[in-house]
Design a protein around this motif. Structure first.
Motif, short mmCIF file in Angstrom:
data_model
loop_
_atom_site.label_atom_id
_atom_site.label_comp_id
_atom_site.label_asym_id
_atom_site.label_seq_id
_atom_site.Cartn_x
_atom_site.Cartn_y
_atom_site.Cartn_z
N LEU A 103 39.12 14.65 47.88
CA LEU A 103 39.89 13.96 46.85
C LEU A 103 41.08 13.23 47.46
N GLY A 104 41.79 13.89 48.38
CA GLY A 104 42.92 13.25 49.03
C GLY A 104 42.52 12.05 49.84
N THR A 105 41.37 12.14 50.52
CA THR A 105 40.87 11.00 51.28
C THR A 105 40.56 9.83 50.36
N ALA A 106 39.93 10.13 49.22
CA ALA A 106 39.61 9.06 48.26
C ALA A 106 40.88 8.40 47.74
N LEU A 107 41.93 9.19 47.52
CA LEU A 107 43.19 8.63 47.03
C LEU A 107 43.84 7.73 48.07
N VAL A 108 43.79 8.12 49.35
CA VAL A 108 44.36 7.28 50.40
C VAL A 108 43.56 5.98 50.53
N VAL A 109 42.24 6.07 50.44
CA VAL A 109 41.41 4.87 50.47
C VAL A 109 41.77 3.95 49.31
N PHE A 137 42.05 6.34 58.26
CA PHE A 137 41.04 6.44 59.30
C PHE A 137 40.95 7.86 59.87
N THR A 138 42.10 8.54 60.00
CA THR A 138 42.08 9.91 60.50
C THR A 138 41.33 10.82 59.54
N LEU A 139 41.60 10.68 58.26
CA LEU A 139 40.90 11.50 57.26
C LEU A 139 39.40 11.18 57.25
#
Length: 339
Positions: A103-109, A137-139
């Motif tokens: 979920l956090g990765t999707a939010l950063v994207v 990119f790290t996530l």
């Protein structure tokens, strides 16, 4: 419309920080619970040995010595399959952490995409944009790698630096979206800067695993033990961690080589010269030299792998200086921090 997108992008970053912080907490809880289970196994081991010595049971249930390479594929659980040794509460914490990480990765994207639409360009024009794209990119690298092997043990150590970068982005490096400087208005920004940011993400993974390798190696050399480093018994062996870190660096080094070459080509188009001894150019080359020294030392007979890993960590220190110090405090042709 742009104001709305700017708000959505900002809210996405703040939401990602909250979600990833929760994920970090659950990853830490996972490590704590598997470490507690490991301590319980160590305490029970003498009893199993006494039973085996009495001839009432076989040695099938004894643990494999720490330090073999087998645990690398199972997350570092010694002797048997990881899933059979992890308590249900630990697996539950890891599952929640993984869901929150996605979920956090999707939010950063979402934050990066909305920022790009807001400014109508590639979102790599200032420190704030570098930071959120680098975190993305790290996530993505961690999530992608985790889809191929069990890396739950690594989650906390990846999210910690990502959160540090995102926190710095919204408190220190934040700047409003604006048009690019004339020298940046080139398709090379989508090539040179994107590859550079992706490379930093891979270097980050390599450095994190490399630091864990040095800790694990010290622990194994001293005979292991519980206490504050009990969770290390559930990580891969030192040898396996070193190989993982080396694999990441083998991928990242050619990418950084391309970054330096592409930057020189862009400099020729923008400023009329391939090399101008600009602080950013110099530090990019310093990073290349340090990581080249690491790979050379890693392949050289007689060099201890611990010493080679220290060179790699020095290289990552140069990466941090190049990003957080050179970009902000050094005046040159690359003064695009936006601060």
């Amino acid at each position: 419309m742009n104001d709305t997108l700017a708000q959505i992008s900002s809210y996405s970053v703040y939401s990602a920080i909250v979600v990833l912080f929760l994920a970090l907490g659950f990853y830490a809880l996972y490590l704590a619970r598997v470490a507690r289970a490991g301590e319980a196994e160590v305490e029970a081991a003498p009893e199993r040995e006494l039973v085996a010595a009495g001839g009432t049971t076989s040695s099938v249930g004894t643990d494999e010595p720490v330090g073999t390479d087998e645990p690398a594929s199972t997350g570092g659980h010694v002797g048997t399959d990881a899933a059979t040794q992890e308590p249900a509460r630990a697996r539950k914490a890891a599952g929640i952490a993984w869901t929150l990480t996605l979920l956090g990765t999707a939010l950063v994207v979402a934050a990066v995409v909305t920022r790009a639409v807001e400014v109508a360009r590639w979102p790599l024009g200032n420190m704030y944009e570098f930071a959120i794209v680098g975190a993305m990119f790290t996530l993505l690298a961690y999530v992608g790698w985790s889809s191929r092997r069990d890396l739950r043990w690594l989650g906390a150590f990846v999210l910690a630096p990502v959160l540090a970068v995102l926190g710095s982005a919204v408190t220190v490096w934040w700047t409003e979206g604006s048009a690019l400087m004339p020298s940046l208005r080139s398709y090379w920004i989508a090539i040179h800067v994107t590859v550079a940011t992706m490379t930093v993400a891979v270097f980050t993974l390599g450095a994190v695993i490399g630091a864990l390798y040095l800790l694990q190696d010290k622990r194994e050399t001293s005979g292991g033990g519980g206490g504050r480093t009990a969770f290390m018994s559930r990580l891969p062996s030192a040898r396996a961690l070193e190989r993982l870190s080396y694999s990441a660096h083998v991928v990242a080094f050619p990418m950084w080589t391309f970054t330096v070459i592409a930057g020189a080509i862009w400099a020729r188009q923008a400023w009329g010269s391939y090399w101008n001894w600009d602080p950013k150019e110099v530090w990019s080359f310093v990073i290349w030299v340090v990581y080249a020294a690491y790979l050379h030392a890693r392949a050289t007979t007689g060099w201890k792998r611990q010493n080679a890993m220290w060179i790699a960590l020095i290289g990552f220190g140069c990466v941090i200086l190049n990003f957080a110090v050179v970009n902000v405090f050094f005046v040159g042709q690359h003064s695009y921090s936006g601060l």
